[in-house]
Design a protein around this motif. Sequence first.
Motif, PDB file in Angstrom:
ATOM      1  N   PHE A 250       0.866  -1.171   0.000  1.00 38.20           N
ATOM      2  CA  PHE A 250       0.000   0.000   0.000  1.00 38.20           C
ATOM      3  C   PHE A 250       0.901   1.219   0.000  1.00 38.20           C
ATOM      4  CE2 PHE A 250      -2.291   3.410   2.196  1.00 38.20           C
ATOM      5  CZ  PHE A 250      -3.434   3.464   1.410  1.00 38.20           C
ATOM      6  N   ASN A 251       0.775   2.055  -1.004  1.00 42.40           N
ATOM      7  CA  ASN A 251       1.606   3.246  -1.115  1.00 42.40           C
ATOM      8  C   ASN A 251       0.703   4.464  -1.176  1.00 42.40           C
ATOM      9  OD1 ASN A 251       3.695   5.012  -1.477  1.00 42.40           O
ATOM     10  ND2 ASN A 251       4.025   4.514  -3.616  1.00 42.40           N
ATOM     11  N   MET A 252       0.798   5.302  -0.154  1.00 38.92           N
ATOM     12  CA  MET A 252      -0.004   6.510  -0.115  1.00 38.92           C
ATOM     13  C   MET A 252       0.906   7.705  -0.378  1.00 38.92           C
ATOM     14  SD  MET A 252      -2.485   7.743   2.926  1.00 38.92           S
ATOM     15  CE  MET A 252      -1.629   9.082   3.727  1.00 38.92           C
ATOM     16  N   GLU A 253       0.639   8.413  -1.451  1.00 40.68           N
ATOM     17  CA  GLU A 253       1.418   9.601  -1.775  1.00 40.68           C
ATOM     18  C   GLU A 253       1.025  10.726  -0.829  1.00 40.68           C
ATOM     19  OE1 GLU A 253       3.899   9.903  -4.031  1.00 40.68           O
ATOM     20  OE2 GLU A 253       3.673   7.759  -4.361  1.00 40.68           O
ATOM     21  N   THR A 254       2.015  11.395  -0.257  1.00 37.13           N
ATOM     22  CA  THR A 254       1.765  12.496   0.655  1.00 37.13           C
ATOM     23  C   THR A 254       1.926  13.811  -0.092  1.00 37.13           C
ATOM     24  OG1 THR A 254       2.648  11.183   2.446  1.00 37.13           O
ATOM     25  CG2 THR A 254       2.475  13.533   2.829  1.00 37.13           C
ATOM     26  N   ASP A 255       0.967  14.688   0.059  1.00 34.07           N
ATOM     27  CA  ASP A 255       1.037  16.014  -0.530  1.00 34.07           C
ATOM     28  C   ASP A 255       2.236  16.734   0.080  1.00 34.07           C
ATOM     29  OD1 ASP A 255       0.626  18.563  -1.484  1.00 34.07           O
ATOM     30  OD2 ASP A 255      -1.339  18.822  -0.584  1.00 34.07           O
ATOM     31  N   PRO A 256       3.166  17.221  -0.756  1.00 36.52           N
ATOM     32  CA  PRO A 256       4.354  17.890  -0.210  1.00 36.52           C
ATOM     33  C   PRO A 256       4.031  19.059   0.712  1.00 36.52           C
ATOM     34  CG  PRO A 256       4.583  17.552  -2.574  1.00 36.52           C
ATOM     35  CD  PRO A 256       3.184  17.153  -2.202  1.00 36.52           C
ATOM     36  N   GLU A 257       2.975  19.788   0.416  1.00 35.72           N
ATOM     37  CA  GLU A 257       2.591  20.925   1.258  1.00 35.72           C
ATOM     38  C   GLU A 257       2.206  20.452   2.658  1.00 35.72           C
ATOM     39  OE1 GLU A 257      -0.905  24.278   1.278  1.00 35.72           O
ATOM     40  OE2 GLU A 257      -0.097  23.657  -0.662  1.00 35.72           O
ATOM     41  N   VAL A 258       1.477  19.359   2.736  1.00 36.75           N
ATOM     42  CA  VAL A 258       1.077  18.812   4.019  1.00 36.75           C
ATOM     43  C   VAL A 258       2.297  18.300   4.767  1.00 36.75           C
ATOM     44  CG1 VAL A 258      -0.244  16.978   5.147  1.00 36.75           C
ATOM     45  CG2 VAL A 258      -1.255  18.257   3.244  1.00 36.75           C
ATOM     46  N   ARG A 259       3.198  17.649   4.065  1.00 38.56           N
ATOM     47  CA  ARG A 259       4.408  17.105   4.680  1.00 38.56           C
ATOM     48  C   ARG A 259       5.236  18.222   5.302  1.00 38.56           C
ATOM     49  NH1 ARG A 259       9.632  16.384   2.648  1.00 38.56           N
ATOM     50  NH2 ARG A 259       8.883  17.165   0.665  1.00 38.56           N
ATOM     51  N   VAL A 260       5.436  19.316   4.583  1.00 34.93           N
ATOM     52  CA  VAL A 260       6.228  20.439   5.090  1.00 34.93           C
ATOM     53  C   VAL A 260       5.550  21.057   6.304  1.00 34.93           C
ATOM     54  CG1 VAL A 260       7.180  22.720   4.539  1.00 34.93           C
ATOM     55  CG2 VAL A 260       7.288  20.889   2.845  1.00 34.93           C
ATOM     56  N   LYS A 261       4.238  21.207   6.273  1.00 32.58           N
ATOM     57  CA  LYS A 261       3.499  21.745   7.420  1.00 32.58           C
ATOM     58  C   LYS A 261       3.718  20.889   8.653  1.00 32.58           C
ATOM     59  CE  LYS A 261      -0.398  24.044   5.217  1.00 32.58           C
ATOM     60  NZ  LYS A 261      -1.855  24.062   5.069  1.00 32.58           N
TER      61      LYS A 261
ATOM     62  N   LEU B 171       5.749  31.356   3.610  1.00 31.38           N
ATOM     63  CA  LEU B 171       5.214  32.493   2.871  1.00 31.38           C
ATOM     64  C   LEU B 171       3.770  32.235   2.449  1.00 31.38           C
ATOM     65  CD1 LEU B 171       5.649  35.268   1.668  1.00 31.38           C
ATOM     66  CD2 LEU B 171       6.603  34.174  -0.363  1.00 31.38           C
ATOM     67  N   ARG B 172       3.492  31.033   1.991  1.00 27.60           N
ATOM     68  CA  ARG B 172       2.137  30.671   1.582  1.00 27.60           C
ATOM     69  C   ARG B 172       1.158  30.844   2.752  1.00 27.60           C
ATOM     70  NH1 ARG B 172       3.291  25.799   0.065  1.00 27.60           N
ATOM     71  NH2 ARG B 172       3.899  26.393  -2.020  1.00 27.60           N
TER      72      ARG B 172
END
Length: 89
Positions: free
Chosen positions: A10-21, A77-78
């Motif tokens: 099972f491979n779940m891709e993590t949204d980079p924005e969420v990961r950085v947060k 910044l976002r």
Amino acid sequence: MAEINNTQYFNMETDPEVRVKKVLEFVYVAMAEKGYNPVSQIVGYIMSGDPTYITSHKNARSLIMKVERDELVEELLREYIRNESWKMQ
């Protein structure tokens, strides 16, 4: 029917924005727990690239080093722009 002896992945891709947060949140909390000023220390790390600005408490130093510094700046910044009243209305 799937072969019972084979392992399923099972491979779940993590949204980079969420990961950085999540990394920023985790590092912030770890810094505060150790009595540091998290904002100053994170800024020091972003500006210099020196990981010793970040505590090793709870493995925060290793975690923040897995994120590119420009990604940290982009996320900060976002979020700043999202939270300001002068943003696009």
